[in-house]
Design a protein around this motif. Sequence first.
Motif, PDB file in Angstrom:
ATOM      1  N   THR A 129       0.901  -1.140   0.076  1.00 45.36           N
ATOM      2  CA  THR A 129      -0.119  -0.070  -0.051  1.00 45.36           C
ATOM      3  C   THR A 129       1.034   1.331  -0.093  1.00 45.36           C
ATOM      4  N   ILE A 130       0.313   2.154  -0.671  1.00 41.55           N
ATOM      5  CA  ILE A 130       1.110   3.423  -0.853  1.00 41.55           C
ATOM      6  C   ILE A 130       0.092   4.566  -0.352  1.00 41.55           C
ATOM      7  N   VAL A 131       0.891   5.353   0.695  1.00 39.14           N
ATOM      8  CA  VAL A 131      -0.210   6.483   1.122  1.00 39.14           C
ATOM      9  C   VAL A 131       0.444   7.656   0.988  1.00 39.14           C
ATOM     10  N   ASN A 132      -0.088   8.512   0.040  1.00 38.68           N
ATOM     11  CA  ASN A 132       0.388   9.812  -0.016  1.00 38.68           C
ATOM     12  C   ASN A 132      -0.435  10.842   0.595  1.00 38.68           C
ATOM     13  N   VAL A 133       0.277  11.563   1.642  1.00 38.05           N
ATOM     14  CA  VAL A 133      -0.256  12.426   2.166  1.00 38.05           C
ATOM     15  C   VAL A 133      -0.616  13.710   1.629  1.00 38.05           C
ATOM     16  N   GLY A 134      -1.788  13.807   1.164  1.00 36.95           N
ATOM     17  CA  GLY A 134      -2.262  15.124   0.513  1.00 36.95           C
ATOM     18  C   GLY A 134      -2.846  16.051   1.526  1.00 36.95           C
ATOM     19  N   SER A 135      -3.710  16.828   1.016  1.00 40.07           N
ATOM     20  CA  SER A 135      -4.139  17.820   2.026  1.00 40.07           C
ATOM     21  C   SER A 135      -5.356  18.391   1.439  1.00 40.07           C
ATOM     22  N   ALA A 136      -6.539  18.896   2.533  1.00 41.54           N
ATOM     23  CA  ALA A 136      -7.505  19.830   2.282  1.00 41.54           C
ATOM     24  C   ALA A 136      -6.993  21.004   1.567  1.00 41.54           C
ATOM     25  N   ALA A 137      -5.824  21.475   1.713  1.00 40.49           N
ATOM     26  CA  ALA A 137      -5.501  22.527   1.119  1.00 40.49           C
ATOM     27  C   ALA A 137      -5.446  22.447  -0.443  1.00 40.49           C
ATOM     28  N   GLY A 138      -5.329  21.303  -1.083  1.00 39.16           N
ATOM     29  CA  GLY A 138      -5.511  20.953  -2.376  1.00 39.16           C
ATOM     30  C   GLY A 138      -7.005  20.955  -3.044  1.00 39.16           C
ATOM     31  N   ILE A 139      -8.038  21.324  -2.217  1.00 36.66           N
ATOM     32  CA  ILE A 139      -9.265  21.190  -2.575  1.00 36.66           C
ATOM     33  C   ILE A 139      -9.979  22.733  -2.027  1.00 36.66           C
ATOM     34  N   PHE A 140      -9.433  22.922  -0.772  1.00 44.26           N
ATOM     35  CA  PHE A 140      -9.840  24.422  -0.333  1.00 44.26           C
ATOM     36  C   PHE A 140      -8.602  25.330  -0.520  1.00 44.26           C
ATOM     37  N   TYR A 141      -9.055  26.148  -1.241  1.00 43.09           N
ATOM     38  CA  TYR A 141      -7.822  27.195  -1.861  1.00 43.09           C
ATOM     39  C   TYR A 141      -7.514  28.353  -0.761  1.00 43.09           C
ATOM     40  N   VAL A 142      -6.876  28.071   0.357  1.00 45.56           N
ATOM     41  CA  VAL A 142      -6.519  29.138   1.277  1.00 45.56           C
ATOM     42  C   VAL A 142      -5.732  30.204   0.703  1.00 45.56           C
ATOM     43  N   PRO A 143      -5.929  31.513   0.788  1.00 46.02           N
ATOM     44  CA  PRO A 143      -5.222  32.580   0.333  1.00 46.02           C
ATOM     45  C   PRO A 143      -3.672  32.550   1.106  1.00 46.02           C
ATOM     46  N   PHE A 144      -2.942  33.074  -0.092  1.00 50.29           N
ATOM     47  CA  PHE A 144      -1.499  33.310   0.573  1.00 50.29           C
ATOM     48  C   PHE A 144      -0.596  32.158   0.556  1.00 50.29           C
ATOM     49  N   GLN A 145      -1.150  31.086   0.275  1.00 52.34           N
ATOM     50  CA  GLN A 145      -0.203  29.667   0.358  1.00 52.34           C
ATOM     51  C   GLN A 145      -0.563  28.852  -1.138  1.00 52.34           C
ATOM     52  N   SER A 146      -0.468  29.748  -2.158  1.00 48.99           N
ATOM     53  CA  SER A 146      -0.686  29.121  -3.337  1.00 48.99           C
ATOM     54  C   SER A 146       0.009  28.210  -3.913  1.00 48.99           C
ATOM     55  N   GLN A 147       1.390  28.112  -3.635  1.00 47.83           N
ATOM     56  CA  GLN A 147       2.285  27.049  -4.005  1.00 47.83           C
ATOM     57  C   GLN A 147       2.219  25.743  -3.033  1.00 47.83           C
ATOM     58  N   TYR A 148       1.867  26.014  -1.890  1.00 48.53           N
ATOM     59  CA  TYR A 148       1.560  24.764  -1.313  1.00 48.53           C
ATOM     60  C   TYR A 148       0.225  24.099  -1.749  1.00 48.53           C
ATOM     61  N   ASN A 149      -0.841  24.924  -1.848  1.00 47.51           N
ATOM     62  CA  ASN A 149      -2.071  24.451  -2.251  1.00 47.51           C
ATOM     63  C   ASN A 149      -1.914  23.847  -3.699  1.00 47.51           C
ATOM     64  N   ALA A 150      -1.248  24.188  -4.594  1.00 48.43           N
ATOM     65  CA  ALA A 150      -1.017  23.736  -5.823  1.00 48.43           C
ATOM     66  C   ALA A 150      -0.384  22.398  -5.939  1.00 48.43           C
ATOM     67  N   SER A 151       0.875  22.358  -4.738  1.00 53.59           N
ATOM     68  CA  SER A 151       1.484  21.086  -4.876  1.00 53.59           C
ATOM     69  C   SER A 151       0.657  19.868  -4.051  1.00 53.59           C
ATOM     70  N   LYS A 152      -0.273  20.194  -3.146  1.00 51.95           N
ATOM     71  CA  LYS A 152      -1.206  19.459  -2.729  1.00 51.95           C
ATOM     72  C   LYS A 152      -2.185  19.007  -3.845  1.00 51.95           C
ATOM     73  N   ALA A 153      -2.690  19.904  -4.280  1.00 51.46           N
ATOM     74  CA  ALA A 153      -3.662  19.501  -5.424  1.00 51.46           C
ATOM     75  C   ALA A 153      -2.903  18.455  -6.351  1.00 51.46           C
ATOM     76  N   ALA A 154      -1.785  18.826  -6.910  1.00 53.27           N
ATOM     77  CA  ALA A 154      -1.079  17.967  -7.620  1.00 53.27           C
ATOM     78  C   ALA A 154      -0.824  16.612  -7.228  1.00 53.27           C
TER      79      ALA A 154
END
Length: 277
Positions: A129-154
């Motif tokens: 099993t592979i577990v990739n720790v994504g984030s709600a930030a990849g769905i819920f676009y929190v202002p001022f952390q665009s790069q983190y959000n984008a990396s987690k959406a990816a």
Amino acid sequence: MSSKTVLITGSSAGGIGHALALAFQKHGATVFATARSISKMQDLASLPNVHLLALDVTSPASIAAAAKEVEAKTGGKLDVLINNAGVQYVMPALDVDIEKARDVFEANYWGPLRMIQAFKQMLVKAKGTIVNVGSAAGIFYVPFQSQYNASKAAINQYSETLRMELAPLNVKVVTLVAGNVSSNMVNNAPPPTQLPEHSFYKPIEKEIAKEEAFTNMSTSKFAEEVASEVLNGASGRVFKGANSGVVKWLIPFLPQWIFDKLVVANGRGLGKMPKLS
């Protein structure tokens, strides 16, 4: 009790990976806890069936060395790979330092890809099993952390695609959509936000630098829930952490104007930003 082998990246004390190492060890797994510096997880060294490895997910050489060591200790099998290591970066999108943004993606996106490719033979052999720790930030676009959000959406998207591709190989993939969890990830982020002098967002610089005011789930509770799900055969998107239920069940159905209003209200002072005339 589990007799599985588990490798966890980003296991420094105080973070999610460290709590996951404790949780899986408690369930009887043989745990390979990894971090860039072994000294940051030294408290795990005395635990039975825990092995500490120095590992930098941005370094192919470091990953290859870790893979060789795990292969020797496990007979060439790895039951669970948890890609947890990651970094945060808080900065208005217009002011992002490109090199720092690259560093975010190196750790949060390319790191997991490197790990999966390095350990693929061991995972397939173990039907793991592979577990990739994504984030709600990849769905819920929190202002001022665009790069983190984008990396987690990816990583969220990559992980779900990977799940489909690995099904014929009998390897499960969990996309762990993490909500708010107490963590020391901020310690691995670039220095506290200092906006460029020309930034349009200078009027709210102090607000941007503040930590989010969301309620957090404890790392121990989060880790125990994740370990139980993974050891019970979970696959696909798993939502864990404070506010993750809201992201799973409410956000997809909200009208955009309501969603935007909620984001601005909780978005590091964006609602206090004076509008240009």
